[in-house]
Design an enzyme around this catalytic site. Sequence first.
Site, mmCIF file in Angstrom:
data_model
loop_
_atom_site.group_PDB
_atom_site.id
_atom_site.type_symbol
_atom_site.label_atom_id
_atom_site.label_comp_id
_atom_site.label_asym_id
_atom_site.label_seq_id
_atom_site.Cartn_x
_atom_site.Cartn_y
_atom_site.Cartn_z
ATOM 1 N N ARG A 227 -1.387 34.372 -22.036
ATOM 2 C CA ARG A 227 -1.383 33.571 -23.250
ATOM 3 C C ARG A 227 -1.953 34.421 -24.379
ATOM 4 O O ARG A 227 -2.871 35.232 -24.152
ATOM 5 C CB ARG A 227 -2.269 32.305 -23.090
ATOM 6 C CG ARG A 227 -1.659 31.224 -22.204
ATOM 7 C CD ARG A 227 -0.419 30.577 -22.828
ATOM 8 N NE ARG A 227 0.151 29.519 -22.003
ATOM 9 C CZ ARG A 227 1.146 29.671 -21.134
ATOM 10 N NH1 ARG A 227 1.703 30.850 -20.970
ATOM 11 N NH2 ARG A 227 1.610 28.638 -20.452
ATOM 12 N N HIS A 275 8.233 35.179 -24.983
ATOM 13 C CA HIS A 275 7.687 34.316 -23.917
ATOM 14 C C HIS A 275 8.741 34.052 -22.828
ATOM 15 O O HIS A 275 9.089 32.907 -22.528
ATOM 16 C CB HIS A 275 7.156 32.995 -24.508
ATOM 17 C CG HIS A 275 6.198 32.301 -23.581
ATOM 18 N ND1 HIS A 275 5.104 31.582 -24.034
ATOM 19 C CD2 HIS A 275 6.146 32.219 -22.227
ATOM 20 C CE1 HIS A 275 4.445 31.091 -22.989
ATOM 21 N NE2 HIS A 275 5.070 31.469 -21.885
HETATM 22 P P1 NAP Z 1 -3.070 30.665 -11.147
HETATM 23 O O1 NAP Z 1 -2.371 30.688 -9.844
HETATM 24 O O2 NAP Z 1 -3.841 29.467 -11.550
HETATM 25 O O3 NAP Z 1 -4.017 31.946 -11.204
HETATM 26 C C1 NAP Z 1 -4.915 32.184 -12.228
HETATM 27 C C2 NAP Z 1 -5.718 33.425 -11.895
HETATM 28 O O4 NAP Z 1 -6.571 33.746 -13.012
HETATM 29 C C3 NAP Z 1 -6.640 33.197 -10.689
HETATM 30 O O5 NAP Z 1 -6.715 34.370 -9.908
HETATM 31 C C4 NAP Z 1 -7.983 32.932 -11.349
HETATM 32 O O6 NAP Z 1 -9.116 33.273 -10.556
HETATM 33 C C5 NAP Z 1 -7.899 33.868 -12.541
HETATM 34 N N1 NAP Z 1 -8.889 33.482 -13.555
HETATM 35 C C6 NAP Z 1 -9.108 32.262 -14.074
HETATM 36 N N2 NAP Z 1 -10.164 32.293 -14.921
HETATM 37 C C7 NAP Z 1 -10.621 33.573 -14.911
HETATM 38 C C8 NAP Z 1 -11.687 34.229 -15.536
HETATM 39 N N3 NAP Z 1 -12.523 33.576 -16.353
HETATM 40 N N4 NAP Z 1 -11.888 35.540 -15.283
HETATM 41 C C9 NAP Z 1 -11.076 36.201 -14.422
HETATM 42 N N5 NAP Z 1 -10.026 35.636 -13.801
HETATM 43 C C10 NAP Z 1 -9.804 34.332 -14.035
HETATM 44 O O7 NAP Z 1 -2.024 30.902 -12.337
HETATM 45 P P2 NAP Z 1 -0.644 31.708 -12.282
HETATM 46 O O8 NAP Z 1 0.442 30.850 -11.783
HETATM 47 O O9 NAP Z 1 -0.879 33.025 -11.639
HETATM 48 O O10 NAP Z 1 -0.403 31.919 -13.851
HETATM 49 C C11 NAP Z 1 -1.378 32.594 -14.634
HETATM 50 C C12 NAP Z 1 -1.086 32.375 -16.101
HETATM 51 O O11 NAP Z 1 0.068 33.111 -16.467
HETATM 52 C C13 NAP Z 1 -0.744 30.921 -16.445
HETATM 53 O O12 NAP Z 1 -1.930 30.182 -16.692
HETATM 54 C C14 NAP Z 1 0.079 31.079 -17.692
HETATM 55 O O13 NAP Z 1 -0.756 31.031 -18.825
HETATM 56 C C15 NAP Z 1 0.679 32.481 -17.587
HETATM 57 N N6 NAP Z 1 2.127 32.453 -17.331
HETATM 58 C C16 NAP Z 1 2.938 33.015 -18.278
HETATM 59 C C17 NAP Z 1 4.309 33.042 -18.075
HETATM 60 C C18 NAP Z 1 5.217 33.732 -19.079
HETATM 61 O O14 NAP Z 1 6.421 33.551 -19.039
HETATM 62 N N7 NAP Z 1 4.676 34.545 -19.961
HETATM 63 C C19 NAP Z 1 4.866 32.457 -16.927
HETATM 64 C C20 NAP Z 1 4.011 31.918 -15.965
HETATM 65 C C21 NAP Z 1 2.633 31.924 -16.180
HETATM 66 P P3 NAP Z 1 -9.366 32.549 -9.110
HETATM 67 O O15 NAP Z 1 -8.353 33.217 -8.186
HETATM 68 O O16 NAP Z 1 -10.758 32.903 -8.785
HETATM 69 O O17 NAP Z 1 -9.101 31.094 -9.303
#
Ligand code: NAP
Length: 312
Positions: A227, A275
Amino acid sequence: VRIVIVHSTASAARAWHEAIAARLPEAVVAIWPQELDEPADYAIGWNPPAEFFERETRLKAFFSAGAGVEQIVGHASAPRSLPIIRLEDAGMARQMAEYCAYEVIGWCTSRRLYDEQQRLARWHEPRPRRPAEWPVGVFGLGFMGRQVATTLRALGYRVHAYARSPKPLDGMACYADHGGAGDFTAFLRATRVLIVLAPLTSETRDRFDETVLRQLQPGAYVINAARGGLIVDEALLALLESGHLSGATLDVFRTEPLPPDHPFWRHPKIRVTPHIAALTLAPEGADQVAEKIGRLEAGLPVTGVVERERGY
Ligand code: NAP
């Protein structure tokens, strides 16, 4: 059950409607603002308008039509008690790995230099480059980050991984914010290509400011597919200007669509994409949502429920 689809993009709403209706033929499915005969039991959506929660007051859960949930967690009129359930991979992690690998390879093998050489009909063979010279730091190890980290490692990159809680991954140095494995500075200093893949929360907003980005290896590259709010725009521009950073690939922005006069659009060291790093696939998403609605209706637990306190 009654299901309402509320999506800021009309074509996405129609795709979800079709996919959910095909999987749950007994359900009554409508696209907001079309009225159902009774209030909906479940909503599937992205960016619901403020009035949505004033009308839909009997929801048992809100399914995010994406992996990110900051809009719905921070939604002014969504009740705090409403369970929010996010998509878990649903075909996005493979796209994200492809996007990040393409960008890492692009930066590390000077693809743009060859584009320029071709334009000038210039034949020049550079010295060989090895992936090991390009240590990658993946910030966020969820569905997206894990797939990106393992893909890059399979390509021969040294990967440093950072999550909120410790997440050991085979063959990678892992660090964490909470739970004792934390050394953010060590993670940054080990990183020549930073890939940001953590959700936008109160802990991650503006996390990558000038002080933090300056700790990356000199000449580092930054890829942000999480983001826009995680990286301070001015800090990124200042460090690209000073040469501490060599380039950035940005898929996400503080304001989307990225305003036409934003300096990122025309910056020679920045690659902008709209995006699209990992698009939501309605059929795969609907498989997940339909299964979870079935479980919830049977009184069974489901995965992917957002923890509001953490913000993801
Ligand atoms: P997820 O499964 O919820 O994983 C989030 C990861 O971030 C987890 O490993 C979490 O740690 C870590 N995290 C959270 N807070 C943190 C912090 N303060 N410091 C360090 N690490 C932290 O989410 P996901 O499915 O992988 O997606 C991640 C993000 O990618 C989404 O929230 C979204 O914003 C973005 N996204 C973008 C697109 C695009 O097209 N650009 C598409 C999909 C997703 P833990 O493992 O300890 O919980």
